[in-house]
Motif scaffolding. Structure first.
Motif, PDB file in Angstrom:
ATOM      1  N   GLY A  38     -12.136  -1.831  51.498  1.00 25.85           N
ATOM      2  CA  GLY A  38     -13.245  -2.313  52.310  1.00 25.85           C
ATOM      3  C   GLY A  38     -14.493  -2.577  51.495  1.00 25.85           C
ATOM      4  N   GLU A  39     -14.540  -2.101  50.269  1.00 25.42           N
ATOM      5  CA  GLU A  39     -15.717  -2.351  49.423  1.00 25.42           C
ATOM      6  C   GLU A  39     -15.621  -3.741  48.805  1.00 25.42           C
ATOM      7  OE1 GLU A  39     -15.105   1.063  46.841  1.00 25.42           O
ATOM      8  OE2 GLU A  39     -17.269   1.087  46.547  1.00 25.42           O
ATOM      9  N   ASP A  40     -16.736  -4.464  48.811  1.00 17.47           N
ATOM     10  CA  ASP A  40     -16.749  -5.765  48.144  1.00 17.47           C
ATOM     11  C   ASP A  40     -17.500  -5.699  46.825  1.00 17.47           C
ATOM     12  OD1 ASP A  40     -15.485  -7.781  50.057  1.00 17.47           O
ATOM     13  OD2 ASP A  40     -16.773  -6.581  51.347  1.00 17.47           O
ATOM     14  N   PRO A  42     -19.035  -2.462  43.945  1.00 14.76           N
ATOM     15  CA  PRO A  42     -19.076  -1.018  43.717  1.00 14.76           C
ATOM     16  C   PRO A  42     -20.495  -0.458  43.849  1.00 14.76           C
ATOM     17  CG  PRO A  42     -18.974  -2.161  41.628  1.00 14.76           C
ATOM     18  CD  PRO A  42     -18.858  -3.214  42.692  1.00 14.76           C
ATOM     19  N   THR A  45     -26.854   1.906  41.604  1.00 14.47           N
ATOM     20  CA  THR A  45     -28.171   1.918  42.249  1.00 14.47           C
ATOM     21  C   THR A  45     -29.129   0.931  41.602  1.00 14.47           C
ATOM     22  OG1 THR A  45     -28.810   3.716  40.802  1.00 14.47           O
ATOM     23  CG2 THR A  45     -28.060   4.324  42.991  1.00 14.47           C
ATOM     24  N   SER A  46     -30.039   0.413  42.415  1.00 14.80           N
ATOM     25  CA  SER A  46     -31.174  -0.332  41.873  1.00 14.80           C
ATOM     26  C   SER A  46     -32.165   0.715  41.372  1.00 14.80           C
ATOM     27  CB  SER A  46     -31.848  -1.166  42.969  1.00 14.80           C
ATOM     28  OG  SER A  46     -30.982  -2.160  43.438  1.00 14.80           O
ATOM     29  N   GLY A  70     -25.164  -3.031  52.047  1.00 15.43           N
ATOM     30  CA  GLY A  70     -24.518  -2.228  51.002  1.00 15.43           C
ATOM     31  C   GLY A  70     -25.580  -1.299  50.451  1.00 15.43           C
ATOM     32  N   SER A  71     -25.946  -0.284  51.266  1.00 16.10           N
ATOM     33  CA  SER A  71     -27.186   0.459  50.993  1.00 16.10           C
ATOM     34  C   SER A  71     -27.022   1.601  49.998  1.00 16.10           C
ATOM     35  CB  SER A  71     -27.785   0.960  52.306  1.00 16.10           C
ATOM     36  OG  SER A  71     -26.797   1.602  53.097  1.00 16.10           O
ATOM     37  N   GLY A  72     -25.801   1.860  49.514  1.00 18.37           N
ATOM     38  CA  GLY A  72     -25.606   2.869  48.477  1.00 18.37           C
ATOM     39  C   GLY A  72     -26.171   4.207  48.893  1.00 18.37           C
ATOM     40  N   ARG A  75     -31.767   4.318  48.867  1.00 13.01           N
ATOM     41  CA  ARG A  75     -33.097   4.342  48.250  1.00 13.01           C
ATOM     42  C   ARG A  75     -33.996   3.163  48.650  1.00 13.01           C
ATOM     43  NH1 ARG A  75     -32.555   4.811  42.239  1.00 13.01           N
ATOM     44  NH2 ARG A  75     -30.956   6.332  42.811  1.00 13.01           N
ATOM     45  N   VAL A  91     -26.632  -0.513  55.831  1.00  7.24           N
ATOM     46  CA  VAL A  91     -25.212  -0.484  56.186  1.00  7.24           C
ATOM     47  C   VAL A  91     -24.410  -0.325  54.903  1.00  7.24           C
ATOM     48  CG1 VAL A  91     -25.419  -1.788  58.329  1.00  7.24           C
ATOM     49  CG2 VAL A  91     -25.023  -3.021  56.201  1.00  7.24           C
ATOM     50  N   GLN A 119     -20.697   0.808  57.996  1.00 11.06           N
ATOM     51  CA  GLN A 119     -20.455  -0.506  58.608  1.00 11.06           C
ATOM     52  C   GLN A 119     -20.209  -1.538  57.524  1.00 11.06           C
ATOM     53  OE1 GLN A 119     -22.731  -1.393  62.223  1.00 11.06           O
ATOM     54  NE2 GLN A 119     -23.414  -3.249  61.182  1.00 11.06           N
ATOM     55  N   ASP A 120     -19.318  -2.458  57.820  1.00  8.96           N
ATOM     56  CA  ASP A 120     -19.063  -3.570  56.918  1.00  8.96           C
ATOM     57  C   ASP A 120     -20.250  -4.534  56.996  1.00  8.96           C
ATOM     58  OD1 ASP A 120     -18.181  -5.823  55.575  1.00  8.96           O
ATOM     59  OD2 ASP A 120     -16.183  -5.790  56.475  1.00  8.96           O
ATOM     60  N   TYR A 135     -28.001  -5.926  46.722  1.00 11.27           N
ATOM     61  CA  TYR A 135     -27.588  -5.832  45.317  1.00 11.27           C
ATOM     62  C   TYR A 135     -26.073  -5.917  45.381  1.00 11.27           C
ATOM     63  CZ  TYR A 135     -27.235  -4.077  40.485  1.00 11.27           C
ATOM     64  OH  TYR A 135     -26.966  -3.935  39.145  1.00 11.27           O
ATOM     65  N   LEU A 136     -25.579  -7.158  45.432  1.00 10.56           N
ATOM     66  CA  LEU A 136     -24.152  -7.379  45.682  1.00 10.56           C
ATOM     67  C   LEU A 136     -23.571  -8.165  44.516  1.00 10.56           C
ATOM     68  CD1 LEU A 136     -24.702  -8.114  49.480  1.00 10.56           C
ATOM     69  CD2 LEU A 136     -23.734  -6.033  48.521  1.00 10.56           C
TER      70      LEU A 136
HETATM   71  C1  LIG Z   1     -24.411  -2.357  43.799  1.00  4.70           C
HETATM   72  S1  LIG Z   1     -24.442  -1.190  45.126  1.00  4.70           S
HETATM   73  C2  LIG Z   1     -26.128  -1.343  45.689  1.00  4.70           C
HETATM   74  C3  LIG Z   1     -26.668  -0.100  46.379  1.00  4.70           C
HETATM   75  C4  LIG Z   1     -28.109  -0.231  46.887  1.00  4.70           C
HETATM   76  N1  LIG Z   1     -28.289  -1.384  47.747  1.00  4.70           N
HETATM   77  C5  LIG Z   1     -29.058  -0.339  45.720  1.00  4.70           C
HETATM   78  O1  LIG Z   1     -29.492  -1.462  45.402  1.00  4.70           O
HETATM   79  O2  LIG Z   1     -29.355   0.702  45.115  1.00  4.70           O
HETATM   80  C6  LIG Z   1     -23.502  -2.043  46.378  1.00  4.70           C
HETATM   81  C7  LIG Z   1     -23.116  -1.163  47.545  1.00  4.70           C
HETATM   82  O3  LIG Z   1     -22.471  -1.970  48.518  1.00  4.70           O
HETATM   83  C8  LIG Z   1     -21.456  -1.211  49.143  1.00  4.70           C
HETATM   84  N2  LIG Z   1     -20.502  -2.151  49.746  1.00  4.70           N
HETATM   85  C9  LIG Z   1     -19.582  -2.916  49.107  1.00  4.70           C
HETATM   86  N3  LIG Z   1     -18.917  -3.690  49.982  1.00  4.70           N
HETATM   87  C10 LIG Z   1     -19.441  -3.425  51.207  1.00  4.70           C
HETATM   88  C11 LIG Z   1     -19.183  -3.934  52.506  1.00  4.70           C
HETATM   89  N4  LIG Z   1     -18.251  -4.855  52.740  1.00  4.70           N
HETATM   90  N5  LIG Z   1     -19.931  -3.450  53.546  1.00  4.70           N
HETATM   91  C12 LIG Z   1     -20.876  -2.506  53.329  1.00  4.70           C
HETATM   92  N6  LIG Z   1     -21.157  -1.986  52.120  1.00  4.70           N
HETATM   93  C13 LIG Z   1     -20.464  -2.445  51.063  1.00  4.70           C
HETATM   94  C14 LIG Z   1     -20.887  -0.388  48.008  1.00  4.70           C
HETATM   95  O4  LIG Z   1     -20.191   0.752  48.474  1.00  4.70           O
HETATM   96  C15 LIG Z   1     -22.164  -0.051  47.223  1.00  4.70           C
HETATM   97  O5  LIG Z   1     -22.698   1.182  47.621  1.00  4.70           O
END
Ligand SMILES: C[S@@+](CC[C@H](N)C(=O)[O-])C[C@H]1O[C@@H](n2cnc3c(N)ncnc32)[C@H](O)[C@@H]1O
Length: 290
Positions: A38-40, A42, A45-46, A70-72, A75, A91, A119-120, A135-136
């Motif tokens: 389900g992760e797109d 990894p 953190t920013s 994708g709130s990790g 933060r 989410v 949540q996705d 941060y995707l």
């Molecule tokens: C690069 S991290 C960024 C974390 C945070 N936004 C930050 O900038 O510190 C990307 C996050 O997106 C989450 N994620 C990946 N695919 C996702 C999806 N389909 N739905 C929700 N979260 C997802 C991952 O688990 C990861 O925690």
């Protein structure tokens, strides 16, 4: 829950993408794995200085609702509430990270204004946000792009490192990140977009502008077109920032218009249109301007 081995593999893919920007190969691997978990993207953190710059670039304030896709560890949303007075939601697909985020929100004293849910991000209603942070990966940004372009004009979108292809950012800033763990560069890019109103088409003058017409073509936040008024045609070219169109050309001078639904009000104009300030154009119906 992804296994530690899976996450390690995933992280390697992410680093690889950053390192050589070989998106197609790396994402093919990442996406194939992502289908299992389900992760797109990894979890990385920013850094704090990047987070602060992202929120400053979007001019986040107390009236804003910040949505981090994708709130990790939460933060970005927590900082938006604590330092900028905003409300927000994160989410995230990994439940442990959501639990951690909710705990951190309580510790930071902002649990009444922020929430995190498992949540996705692709199934999330983006319309609730005034500011979206991400941060995707570029490919994920591109998948989100149609939905983002359909949001309320003026919604700001900030992305750490990754852009949105041929939708160029309104602004990009670069922040030093000396201990950056991904990529070769020891810096991060912060891209900002403001969702533009949809202005393409024919608009017909009303009131003092009766008989005038405005024909516009648009590509993302850029527009060009022709203003016809009293047997004269003026070429226009400029930007759409949220609901505001700004055209500055040598011949027609400055023209500023504000869009609201099917109305476009002339806010500022040079030359012969000065008198028509405050007057409006309305979107033409199927029969054009009459
Ligand atoms: C690069 S991290 C960024 C974390 C945070 N936004 C930050 O900038 O510190 C990307 C996050 O997106 C989450 N994620 C990946 N695919 C996702 C999806 N389909 N739905 C929700 N979260 C997802 C991952 O688990 C990861 O925690």
């Amino acid at each position: 829950m992804p296994t530690p081995e899976f996450r390690k593999q995933y992280l390697m893919n992410f680093k690889h993408v950053h390192r050589i920007a070989a998106l197609s190969v790396a994402l093919a691997c990442a996406n194939a794995s992502a289908l299992q978990s389900g992760e797109d993207v990894p979890f990385i953190t920013s850094p704090d200085n990047v987070t602060l710059e992202m929120l400053s670039a979007a001019r986040v304030g107390p009236k804003d609702h910040v949505l981090d896709l994708g709130s990790g560890d939460g933060r970005i949303v927590i900082t938006a509430a604590k330092r900028f007075g905003a409300s927000g939601m994160g989410v995230e697909i990994v439940p442990d990270l959501v639990e951690r985020s909710n705990r951190s929100a309580k510790d930071a004293g902002v649990a009444d204004r922020v929430s995190f849910r498992v949540q996705d991000l692709f199934k999330t209603d983006l319309a609730q946000a005034t500011v979206i942070t991400m941060y995707l990966l570029q490919e994920v940004n591109l998948q989100l792009r149609p939905a983002i372009l359909g949001l309320k004009p003026g919604t700001r979108v900030v992305s750490h490192d990754w852009d949105m292809g041929d939708w160029a950012p309104d602004r990009t800033t670069v922040v030093a990140v000396p201990d950056k763990k991904v990529g070769l560069e020891k810096s991060s890019k912060i891209h900002l977009w403001t969702v533009p109103a949809k202005v393409a088409g024919l608009w017909c003058g009303a009131g003092l502008l009766r008989g005038a017409s405005l024909e516009l073509a648009q590509k993302f936040q850029r527009f060009e077109g022709t203003l016809r008024h009293r047997n004269r045609a003026r070429e226009l070219k400029g930007t759409v920032e949220g609901s505001t169109l700004r055209s500055v050309t040598e011949k027609a001078g400055e023209l500023v218009l504000e869009v609201s639904g099917s109305q476009m009000r002339l806010v500022a104009a040079g030359g012969p249109l000065t008198l028509a300030q405050g007057q409006s154009f309305t979107r033409a119906g199927p029969e054009g301007c009459r």
